[in-house]
Design an enzyme around this catalytic site. Sequence first.
Site, PDB file in Angstrom:
ATOM      1  N   LYS A   1       0.826  -1.209   0.000  1.00 24.04           N
ATOM      2  CA  LYS A   1       0.000   0.000   0.000  1.00 24.04           C
ATOM      3  C   LYS A   1       0.862   1.261   0.000  1.00 24.04           C
ATOM      4  O   LYS A   1       0.543   2.242  -0.686  1.00 24.04           O
ATOM      5  CB  LYS A   1      -0.938  -0.011   1.199  1.00 24.04           C
ATOM      6  CG  LYS A   1      -2.003  -1.093   1.126  1.00 24.04           C
ATOM      7  CD  LYS A   1      -2.987  -1.003   2.283  1.00 24.04           C
ATOM      8  CE  LYS A   1      -4.080  -2.054   2.122  1.00 24.04           C
ATOM      9  NZ  LYS A   1      -5.092  -1.989   3.199  1.00 24.04           N
TER      10      LYS A   1
ATOM     11  N   ASP B   1      -5.844   4.632  12.545  1.00 26.48           N
ATOM     12  CA  ASP B   1      -6.742   3.491  12.671  1.00 26.48           C
ATOM     13  C   ASP B   1      -8.024   3.932  13.360  1.00 26.48           C
ATOM     14  O   ASP B   1      -7.975   4.656  14.361  1.00 26.48           O
ATOM     15  CB  ASP B   1      -6.053   2.385  13.487  1.00 26.48           C
ATOM     16  CG  ASP B   1      -6.802   1.064  13.435  1.00 26.48           C
ATOM     17  OD1 ASP B   1      -8.035   1.080  13.271  1.00 26.48           O
ATOM     18  OD2 ASP B   1      -6.139   0.021  13.567  1.00 26.48           O
TER      19      ASP B   1
ATOM     20  N   VAL C   1     -12.752   8.980   3.461  1.00 25.00           N
ATOM     21  CA  VAL C   1     -13.057   7.875   2.554  1.00 25.00           C
ATOM     22  C   VAL C   1     -13.040   6.525   3.273  1.00 25.00           C
ATOM     23  O   VAL C   1     -13.782   5.613   2.923  1.00 25.00           O
ATOM     24  CB  VAL C   1     -12.051   7.848   1.371  1.00 25.00           C
ATOM     25  CG1 VAL C   1     -12.426   6.783   0.356  1.00 25.00           C
ATOM     26  CG2 VAL C   1     -11.975   9.215   0.689  1.00 25.00           C
TER      27      VAL C   1
ATOM     28  N   THR D   1     -13.381   3.239   5.499  1.00 24.27           N
ATOM     29  CA  THR D   1     -14.476   2.514   6.158  1.00 24.27           C
ATOM     30  C   THR D   1     -13.948   1.166   6.639  1.00 24.27           C
ATOM     31  O   THR D   1     -13.437   0.386   5.823  1.00 24.27           O
ATOM     32  CB  THR D   1     -15.652   2.259   5.196  1.00 24.27           C
ATOM     33  OG1 THR D   1     -16.240   3.503   4.819  1.00 24.27           O
ATOM     34  CG2 THR D   1     -16.724   1.410   5.855  1.00 24.27           C
TER      35      THR D   1
ATOM     36  N   TYR E   1     -23.289  -3.472   7.402  1.00 25.51           N
ATOM     37  CA  TYR E   1     -22.796  -2.450   6.475  1.00 25.51           C
ATOM     38  C   TYR E   1     -23.867  -1.376   6.250  1.00 25.51           C
ATOM     39  O   TYR E   1     -23.571  -0.173   6.242  1.00 25.51           O
ATOM     40  CB  TYR E   1     -22.402  -3.095   5.150  1.00 25.51           C
ATOM     41  CG  TYR E   1     -21.795  -2.136   4.159  1.00 25.51           C
ATOM     42  CD1 TYR E   1     -20.540  -1.566   4.386  1.00 25.51           C
ATOM     43  CD2 TYR E   1     -22.478  -1.770   2.998  1.00 25.51           C
ATOM     44  CE1 TYR E   1     -19.979  -0.679   3.478  1.00 25.51           C
ATOM     45  CE2 TYR E   1     -21.927  -0.887   2.088  1.00 25.51           C
ATOM     46  CZ  TYR E   1     -20.679  -0.343   2.338  1.00 25.51           C
ATOM     47  OH  TYR E   1     -20.135   0.550   1.437  1.00 25.51           O
TER      48      TYR E   1
ATOM     49  N   LYS F   1     -23.156   2.542   7.502  1.00 22.59           N
ATOM     50  CA  LYS F   1     -23.101   3.641   6.534  1.00 22.59           C
ATOM     51  C   LYS F   1     -24.254   4.625   6.720  1.00 22.59           C
ATOM     52  O   LYS F   1     -24.071   5.837   6.578  1.00 22.59           O
ATOM     53  CB  LYS F   1     -23.105   3.089   5.098  1.00 22.59           C
ATOM     54  CG  LYS F   1     -21.891   2.243   4.742  1.00 22.59           C
ATOM     55  CD  LYS F   1     -20.575   2.985   4.900  1.00 22.59           C
ATOM     56  CE  LYS F   1     -20.338   4.021   3.852  1.00 22.59           C
ATOM     57  NZ  LYS F   1     -18.988   4.637   3.920  1.00 22.59           N
TER      58      LYS F   1
ATOM     59  N   LEU G   1     -22.746   1.850  -6.978  1.00 18.86           N
ATOM     60  CA  LEU G   1     -21.808   0.741  -7.166  1.00 18.86           C
ATOM     61  C   LEU G   1     -20.696   1.223  -8.086  1.00 18.86           C
ATOM     62  O   LEU G   1     -20.947   1.580  -9.235  1.00 18.86           O
ATOM     63  CB  LEU G   1     -22.540  -0.454  -7.776  1.00 18.86           C
ATOM     64  CG  LEU G   1     -21.726  -1.723  -8.003  1.00 18.86           C
ATOM     65  CD1 LEU G   1     -21.165  -2.268  -6.690  1.00 18.86           C
ATOM     66  CD2 LEU G   1     -22.567  -2.780  -8.708  1.00 18.86           C
ATOM     67  N   VAL G   2     -19.469   1.256  -7.554  1.00 21.31           N
ATOM     68  CA  VAL G   2     -18.358   1.900  -8.260  1.00 21.31           C
ATOM     69  C   VAL G   2     -17.627   0.896  -9.154  1.00 21.31           C
ATOM     70  O   VAL G   2     -17.127  -0.132  -8.688  1.00 21.31           O
ATOM     71  CB  VAL G   2     -17.366   2.523  -7.264  1.00 21.31           C
ATOM     72  CG1 VAL G   2     -16.268   3.286  -8.026  1.00 21.31           C
ATOM     73  CG2 VAL G   2     -18.092   3.465  -6.304  1.00 21.31           C
TER      74      VAL G   2
ATOM     75  N   THR H   1     -16.146  -4.059  -5.773  1.00 21.48           N
ATOM     76  CA  THR H   1     -17.306  -3.410  -6.385  1.00 21.48           C
ATOM     77  C   THR H   1     -17.294  -3.562  -7.909  1.00 21.48           C
ATOM     78  O   THR H   1     -18.353  -3.679  -8.533  1.00 21.48           O
ATOM     79  CB  THR H   1     -17.381  -1.917  -6.020  1.00 21.48           C
ATOM     80  OG1 THR H   1     -16.155  -1.273  -6.371  1.00 21.48           O
ATOM     81  CG2 THR H   1     -17.634  -1.745  -4.523  1.00 21.48           C
TER      82      THR H   1
END
Length: 338
Positions: free
Chosen positions: A43, A63, A83, A85, A169, A173, A201-202, A214
């Site tokens: 990452k 975190d 951003v 989650t 979820y 959200k 939905l991305v 996704t």
Amino acid sequence: MKERCKVCVTGGAGFIGSWLVKKLLAKGYTVHATLRDLNNESKVSLLKSLPQSQDKLVLFQADFYNSNDFYPAIQGCDFVFHVATPLNHEASSQYKDTTEALVAGSESIVKSCFRAGTVRRLIYTASVVSASPLKEDGSGFKDEMDETCWTPLNDSLSYLHIDDYLKDYIYSKTLTEKHMLSYGNNGNDGGLEVVTLGCGLVGGDTLQSFTPLTALVCISLIIQDENVFKKLKFLKELLGKIPLVHIDDVCEAHIFCMENTSINGRFLCANSYISCEEMVNHFTLHYPEFNVKHEYDGLKKDIKWTSTKLQDKGFVFKYDAKMILDDCIKCARRMGDL
């Protein structure tokens, strides 16, 4: 302004986060990006390999389960993109579930914005799962889906064929978005402009080394993975149809909401609202080499997508449903998933 402007992106190495960081750097912004673990070489290297990262990117470890982690990254920033989650709950933490962790972590980010004293606007990456047009009594769908819709967190969800993970979820959200909006321009410490972007939905390509979940869900009618296909069925049952949006449009919408002179409140972010039957027809016509699942909606009412708030502000989507689905297939082929 961009040369002097600092922005923070939480979850900077995720599907949306990494694409957003890349775009912000390309536009000349200095970016503070947070990661859960700075020892995660894959990452870290992903972000450090981006153009302009050497001079314009600063990485921070943060975190959700440590509420004070985000302040160093937010300190001195003009805008914050929230951003990140947490998708998998840490059972050993002080929080009972993902919902409690996300709400508490998001609240700590808001408080860090106030504490920093420099943040003008907080932009939260929400999800359309919080905007279901389901009626409160579970008797069916409303006629339209727009920003006035809120997913009913009551027995109406029991009518859906979803597992505890998906239910958690939805709750996390929905409750977090409502919590974030409660801080917007409330007069405390001068007020904070809060924008929530409920993304569909991305789909599209990715900077990551694997096909995003996704994107796989977008093409789940042609891949042989029942668990992924169940997530498409879940969205259909919750939302009536499938709101689609391209990753590039998602990130451009985030930046649009930052660069706009004054903007706050709730916006849905999707450019297509299509049925499974329309997806089947597209794949059957353009990709005859695949064995397409013939799943149809069976809806008695034709729900309309009437959200235009982003476009009314001047935003223009560039990718339609065909382009989104085609780019998902290109990505999956490149990654060896098709």
